[in-house]
Motif scaffolding. Sequence first.
Motif, PDB file in Angstrom:
ATOM      1  N   ASN A 177      24.565  25.345  50.358  1.00 56.33           N
ATOM      2  CA  ASN A 177      23.698  25.426  49.176  1.00 56.33           C
ATOM      3  C   ASN A 177      22.294  25.918  49.516  1.00 56.33           C
ATOM      4  O   ASN A 177      21.368  25.745  48.728  1.00 56.33           O
ATOM      5  CB  ASN A 177      23.623  24.060  48.489  1.00 56.33           C
ATOM      6  CG  ASN A 177      24.943  23.682  47.847  1.00 56.33           C
ATOM      7  OD1 ASN A 177      25.477  24.427  47.028  1.00 56.33           O
ATOM      8  ND2 ASN A 177      25.487  22.529  48.243  1.00 56.33           N
ATOM      9  N   GLU A 178      22.144  26.506  50.706  1.00 57.43           N
ATOM     10  CA  GLU A 178      20.884  27.081  51.166  1.00 57.43           C
ATOM     11  C   GLU A 178      19.741  26.063  51.167  1.00 57.43           C
ATOM     12  O   GLU A 178      18.617  26.358  50.760  1.00 57.43           O
ATOM     13  CB  GLU A 178      20.494  28.304  50.323  1.00 57.43           C
ATOM     14  CG  GLU A 178      21.459  29.473  50.465  1.00 57.43           C
ATOM     15  CD  GLU A 178      20.955  30.709  49.759  1.00 57.43           C
ATOM     16  OE1 GLU A 178      20.140  30.593  48.823  1.00 57.43           O
ATOM     17  OE2 GLU A 178      21.374  31.815  50.157  1.00 57.43           O
ATOM     18  N   ILE A 179      20.061  24.862  51.621  1.00 54.85           N
ATOM     19  CA  ILE A 179      19.035  23.841  51.829  1.00 54.85           C
ATOM     20  C   ILE A 179      18.981  23.554  53.325  1.00 54.85           C
ATOM     21  O   ILE A 179      19.991  23.191  53.934  1.00 54.85           O
ATOM     22  CB  ILE A 179      19.330  22.551  51.041  1.00 54.85           C
ATOM     23  CG1 ILE A 179      19.279  22.826  49.530  1.00 54.85           C
ATOM     24  CG2 ILE A 179      18.324  21.458  51.408  1.00 54.85           C
ATOM     25  CD1 ILE A 179      19.667  21.644  48.680  1.00 54.85           C
ATOM     26  N   GLY A 256      12.687  25.118  46.886  1.00 52.73           N
ATOM     27  CA  GLY A 256      13.615  24.018  47.099  1.00 52.73           C
ATOM     28  C   GLY A 256      14.545  24.195  48.270  1.00 52.73           C
ATOM     29  O   GLY A 256      15.571  23.503  48.368  1.00 52.73           O
ATOM     30  N   LYS A 257      14.226  25.084  49.201  1.00 49.83           N
ATOM     31  CA  LYS A 257      15.138  25.391  50.312  1.00 49.83           C
ATOM     32  C   LYS A 257      14.818  24.631  51.592  1.00 49.83           C
ATOM     33  O   LYS A 257      15.554  24.751  52.572  1.00 49.83           O
ATOM     34  CB  LYS A 257      15.132  26.899  50.580  1.00 49.83           C
ATOM     35  CG  LYS A 257      15.661  27.724  49.399  1.00 49.83           C
ATOM     36  CD  LYS A 257      15.728  29.204  49.733  1.00 49.83           C
ATOM     37  CE  LYS A 257      16.186  30.013  48.528  1.00 49.83           C
ATOM     38  NZ  LYS A 257      17.542  29.649  48.085  1.00 49.83           N
ATOM     39  N   CYS A 258      13.729  23.858  51.620  1.00 48.42           N
ATOM     40  CA  CYS A 258      13.340  23.112  52.820  1.00 48.42           C
ATOM     41  C   CYS A 258      13.376  21.608  52.522  1.00 48.42           C
ATOM     42  O   CYS A 258      12.752  21.152  51.568  1.00 48.42           O
ATOM     43  CB  CYS A 258      11.930  23.471  53.278  1.00 48.42           C
ATOM     44  SG  CYS A 258      11.669  25.218  53.636  1.00 48.42           S
ATOM     45  N   SER A 277       5.886  25.562  42.036  1.00 46.61           N
ATOM     46  CA  SER A 277       6.880  24.892  42.851  1.00 46.61           C
ATOM     47  C   SER A 277       8.007  24.309  41.999  1.00 46.61           C
ATOM     48  O   SER A 277       7.753  23.555  41.052  1.00 46.61           O
ATOM     49  CB  SER A 277       6.226  23.771  43.663  1.00 46.61           C
ATOM     50  OG  SER A 277       7.180  23.045  44.393  1.00 46.61           O
ATOM     51  N   GLU A 278       9.233  24.625  42.370  1.00 46.89           N
ATOM     52  CA  GLU A 278      10.395  24.096  41.662  1.00 46.89           C
ATOM     53  C   GLU A 278      10.654  22.631  41.988  1.00 46.89           C
ATOM     54  O   GLU A 278      11.441  21.970  41.306  1.00 46.89           O
ATOM     55  CB  GLU A 278      11.636  24.923  42.023  1.00 46.89           C
ATOM     56  CG  GLU A 278      11.560  26.379  41.583  1.00 46.89           C
ATOM     57  CD  GLU A 278      12.754  27.192  42.062  1.00 46.89           C
ATOM     58  OE1 GLU A 278      13.810  26.582  42.371  1.00 46.89           O
ATOM     59  OE2 GLU A 278      12.631  28.434  42.126  1.00 46.89           O
TER      60      GLU A 278
END
Length: 438
Positions: A177-179, A256-258, A277-278
């Motif tokens: 999920n690209e996190i 939200g990827k980090c 920022s999401e």
Amino acid sequence: MTKTMRALLGATALCATAHVAAAQDTTLTIATVNNGDMIRMQGLTEDFTAKHPDIALEWVTLEENVLRQRVTTDIATNGGQFDVMTIGTYEVPIWGAQDWLVPLDDMPADWDADDILPAIAGGLTVEGKLYAAPFYGESSMVMYRTDLMEEAGLDMPDAPTWDFIKEAAAAMTDKENEIYGICLRGKAGWGENMAFLSAMSNSFGARWFDEDWTPQFDTEEWKTTLNFYLDLLNNYGPPGAANNGFNENLALFQQGKCGMWIDATVAASFVTNPNDSEVADRVGFALAPDNGLGKRGNWLWAWSLAIPAGTDAPEAAKTFVAWATSKAYTELVASKEGWANVPPGTRKSLYDNQEYLDAAPFAKMTLESINAADPTSPTVDPVPYTGVQFVAIPEFSGIGTLVGQEFSAALAGQQSAEEALEKAQDLTMEEMEAAGYR
């Protein structure tokens, strides 16, 4: 009115017109970094020009590494290309001691130099004179996703260890999920990956030089530092981490990827701003990690406005610097963007302001991080230099960038950690011998 009086009045009017025209010809060229707070300042300069219609502003906005190269070349050659420069805590003491900067010892009384945080002012002062005005000050800290931490079944301590960071990074990583569990600087540069790695190495007991100026990259402490860093990013970091600096990681975190991001405290207002920022409502903060050795992995820095000695408009430049770093500017930003988005880390009065403290959940952690950094004693073992994430000698910018390139190449998989450290040791030794330190 006599003909003579009319002639005199006409001449006076012509002189006044000429004076205004001449004054309006004052143009300041300002070199700055493409960070969010600096971009915001440019957007608010109508306030300055309305108050000072005789001063026009031209902006040269550059990526961090490019800015450093351009302003260093210009100041060293007395090029006169810029009237105001955005420089940092590394450059100010060195350049001030060389008389390359205009001292700011006659700023307006309401600018209130005594209000500047002592930790920040100390790094911008040479022999009792302030040589740059801090626009924002920073240390570094952990920014993390509270929702992902909760889903992982973990609680972030206020003062985490590196082992906890690794455990949390593993638990939060969801590559499908690209996190990614952690985002860290990987882009080469003395102020990019080496700022992070130098501060990190302090908490592992490493140092750049021993007391005889012998480079220390051949020690177990540096080997442990670099391997831990590479392990974190290779296993739990985003793809292409070797190309990521401050701005790239900021964008990843806002998207939200980090799961965690360890970087400048100044980023806090950007990751909690719902317009950008999401994950603005799901961010927590903690001190930079440690290993129980008495030093945390946090740095101390200020992006500051300085006036090069080669400017032909020093008074106009001081007028601009006073405006951009004043309490009134802070209030201007608050009125336009909200208190949470004012430039942090420079003034005592900001941290006595309850409106700011209520609006900025990161304020306490920022101030604590700034005050915890000690440039005069940055490492576990003694060193001959000052500076937390840099070594305050003129040669460091070149050496730090060369070492940063080797470590970035190791992160990119182009060489091993052992090869990178061996090359770092050799090139640093060579540069220090050439400079006469050994």
